[in-house]
Design a protein around this motif. Sequence first.
Motif, PDB file in Angstrom:
ATOM      1  N   MET A  12      -2.418  -8.297  10.339  1.00  0.00           N
ATOM      2  CA  MET A  12      -1.386  -7.701   9.927  1.00  0.00           C
ATOM      3  C   MET A  12       0.089  -8.271   9.855  1.00  0.00           C
ATOM      4  N   ALA A  13       0.398  -8.885  10.812  1.00  0.00           N
ATOM      5  CA  ALA A  13       1.531  -9.486  11.045  1.00  0.00           C
ATOM      6  C   ALA A  13       1.718 -10.585  10.192  1.00  0.00           C
ATOM      7  N   ASP A  14       0.648 -11.444   9.795  1.00  0.00           N
ATOM      8  CA  ASP A  14       0.906 -12.526   8.816  1.00  0.00           C
ATOM      9  C   ASP A  14       0.675 -12.235   7.421  1.00  0.00           C
ATOM     10  N   ASP A  15      -0.495 -11.170   7.062  1.00  0.00           N
ATOM     11  CA  ASP A  15      -0.763 -10.917   5.747  1.00  0.00           C
ATOM     12  C   ASP A  15      -0.008  -9.789   5.321  1.00  0.00           C
ATOM     13  N   GLY A  16       0.833  -8.975   6.126  1.00  0.00           N
ATOM     14  CA  GLY A  16       1.812  -7.999   5.726  1.00  0.00           C
ATOM     15  C   GLY A  16       1.196  -6.601   5.649  1.00  0.00           C
ATOM     16  N   VAL A  17       1.934  -5.626   5.467  1.00  0.00           N
ATOM     17  CA  VAL A  17       1.663  -4.356   5.264  1.00  0.00           C
ATOM     18  C   VAL A  17       2.467  -3.827   4.030  1.00  0.00           C
ATOM     19  N   TRP A  18       2.148  -2.766   3.264  1.00  0.00           N
ATOM     20  CA  TRP A  18       2.878  -2.371   2.347  1.00  0.00           C
ATOM     21  C   TRP A  18       3.810  -1.260   2.771  1.00  0.00           C
ATOM     22  N   ARG A  19       5.307  -1.290   2.499  1.00  0.00           N
ATOM     23  CA  ARG A  19       5.840  -0.252   2.809  1.00  0.00           C
ATOM     24  C   ARG A  19       6.648   0.290   1.798  1.00  0.00           C
ATOM     25  N   THR A  20       6.966   1.664   1.655  1.00  0.00           N
ATOM     26  CA  THR A  20       7.632   2.422   0.595  1.00  0.00           C
ATOM     27  C   THR A  20       9.022   2.206   0.474  1.00  0.00           C
ATOM     28  N   PHE A  21       9.800   1.762  -0.489  1.00  0.00           N
ATOM     29  CA  PHE A  21      11.141   1.510  -0.375  1.00  0.00           C
ATOM     30  C   PHE A  21      11.416   2.931  -0.985  1.00  0.00           C
ATOM     31  N   MET A  22      10.956   3.105  -2.118  1.00  0.00           N
ATOM     32  CA  MET A  22      11.628   4.398  -3.000  1.00  0.00           C
ATOM     33  C   MET A  22      10.078   5.005  -3.355  1.00  0.00           C
ATOM     34  N   ASP A  23      10.062   6.397  -3.328  1.00  0.00           N
ATOM     35  CA  ASP A  23       9.037   7.039  -3.821  1.00  0.00           C
ATOM     36  C   ASP A  23       9.096   7.067  -5.372  1.00  0.00           C
ATOM     37  N   ALA A  24       7.623   7.432  -5.878  1.00  0.00           N
ATOM     38  CA  ALA A  24       7.599   7.595  -7.378  1.00  0.00           C
ATOM     39  C   ALA A  24       8.371   8.755  -7.812  1.00  0.00           C
ATOM     40  N   THR A  25       8.901   8.699  -8.994  1.00  0.00           N
ATOM     41  CA  THR A  25       9.250   9.970  -9.664  1.00  0.00           C
ATOM     42  C   THR A  25       8.273   9.984 -10.841  1.00  0.00           C
ATOM     43  N   LYS A  26       8.697  11.241 -11.512  1.00  0.00           N
ATOM     44  CA  LYS A  26       7.907  11.404 -13.015  1.00  0.00           C
ATOM     45  C   LYS A  26       7.963  10.182 -13.872  1.00  0.00           C
ATOM     46  N   ASP A  27       9.291   9.514 -13.878  1.00  0.00           N
ATOM     47  CA  ASP A  27       9.522   8.264 -14.841  1.00  0.00           C
ATOM     48  C   ASP A  27       9.159   7.061 -14.305  1.00  0.00           C
ATOM     49  N   GLU A  28       9.073   6.859 -12.942  1.00  0.00           N
ATOM     50  CA  GLU A  28       9.094   5.550 -12.279  1.00  0.00           C
ATOM     51  C   GLU A  28       8.231   5.537 -11.412  1.00  0.00           C
ATOM     52  N   PRO A  29       7.415   4.151 -11.298  1.00  0.00           N
ATOM     53  CA  PRO A  29       6.549   4.326  -9.953  1.00  0.00           C
ATOM     54  C   PRO A  29       7.093   3.976  -8.565  1.00  0.00           C
ATOM     55  N   ALA A  30       6.547   4.041  -7.598  1.00  0.00           N
ATOM     56  CA  ALA A  30       6.984   3.757  -6.446  1.00  0.00           C
ATOM     57  C   ALA A  30       7.263   2.352  -6.261  1.00  0.00           C
ATOM     58  N   VAL A  31       8.427   2.058  -5.510  1.00  0.00           N
ATOM     59  CA  VAL A  31       8.644   0.614  -5.152  1.00  0.00           C
ATOM     60  C   VAL A  31       8.354   0.436  -3.691  1.00  0.00           C
ATOM     61  N   ILE A  38       8.436  -9.708  11.531  1.00  0.00           N
ATOM     62  CA  ILE A  38       9.275 -10.672  11.861  1.00  0.00           C
ATOM     63  C   ILE A  38       9.112 -11.774  12.807  1.00  0.00           C
ATOM     64  N   GLY A  39       8.398 -11.171  13.847  1.00  0.00           N
ATOM     65  CA  GLY A  39       8.050 -12.136  15.227  1.00  0.00           C
ATOM     66  C   GLY A  39       6.945 -13.385  14.739  1.00  0.00           C
ATOM     67  N   ASN A  40       6.319 -13.231  13.411  1.00  0.00           N
ATOM     68  CA  ASN A  40       5.293 -14.255  13.085  1.00  0.00           C
ATOM     69  C   ASN A  40       5.727 -15.735  13.355  1.00  0.00           C
ATOM     70  N   LYS A  41       4.768 -16.497  13.511  1.00  0.00           N
ATOM     71  CA  LYS A  41       5.168 -18.005  13.898  1.00  0.00           C
ATOM     72  C   LYS A  41       5.599 -18.626  12.600  1.00  0.00           C
ATOM     73  N   SER A  42       5.270 -18.396  11.522  1.00  0.00           N
ATOM     74  CA  SER A  42       5.807 -19.164  10.462  1.00  0.00           C
ATOM     75  C   SER A  42       7.139 -18.621  10.120  1.00  0.00           C
ATOM     76  N   TYR A  43       7.531 -17.393  10.186  1.00  0.00           N
ATOM     77  CA  TYR A  43       9.063 -16.894   9.958  1.00  0.00           C
ATOM     78  C   TYR A  43       9.907 -17.720  11.062  1.00  0.00           C
ATOM     79  N   ARG A  44       9.439 -17.764  12.350  1.00  0.00           N
ATOM     80  CA  ARG A  44      10.139 -18.423  13.234  1.00  0.00           C
ATOM     81  C   ARG A  44      10.585 -20.123  13.078  1.00  0.00           C
ATOM     82  N   LYS A  45       9.442 -20.362  12.647  1.00  0.00           N
ATOM     83  CA  LYS A  45       9.413 -21.820  12.481  1.00  0.00           C
ATOM     84  C   LYS A  45      10.399 -22.108  11.190  1.00  0.00           C
TER      85      LYS A  45
END
Length: 144
Positions: A12-31, A38-45
């Motif tokens: 999960m640390a390397d592949d990531g997880v989906w996090r909702t920034f903005m919920d969907a509305t009737k006119d727009e999809p969720a973002v 942030i502690g993964n080795k590739s980021y730190r390097k």
Amino acid sequence: MEIGKLKPDATMADDGVWRTFMDATKDEPAVEFLIGYIGNKSYRKKLTAISFKARAKRAARDIPPAVQNEVQAEAMIGTVFLGWRGLTQDGKPEEFTEAKALKLLNDSIEIFNFVQNEAGTLENFQASEGESGEEPKAALKSRP
């Protein structure tokens, strides 16, 4: 508490997880953003390498706060900030590219802060007890 529970799930640390920034509305999809730990080795390097280059360009060897955000944003691309869904341009889905992602992080302090905060929240990268490889409990809905 078991010490092992204080670490993120490596996948999960390397592949990531989906996090909702903005919920969907009737006119727009969720973002949603695909965010790695942030502690993964590739980021730190990557952060270390970019910081070293930024310091080498300065006589004082310090990095001003404005430049620090740019350095962090560049290091997050491809290591912490891994994708998005729900963003559009002229009504069409906007493809995730490193250049577009970097521009988004540098142009929007709200998105930069969101990605950084979510990437640093350990619970986002821990599988629920009894689950193996399933979506984490924290990935169901972002904090308000």
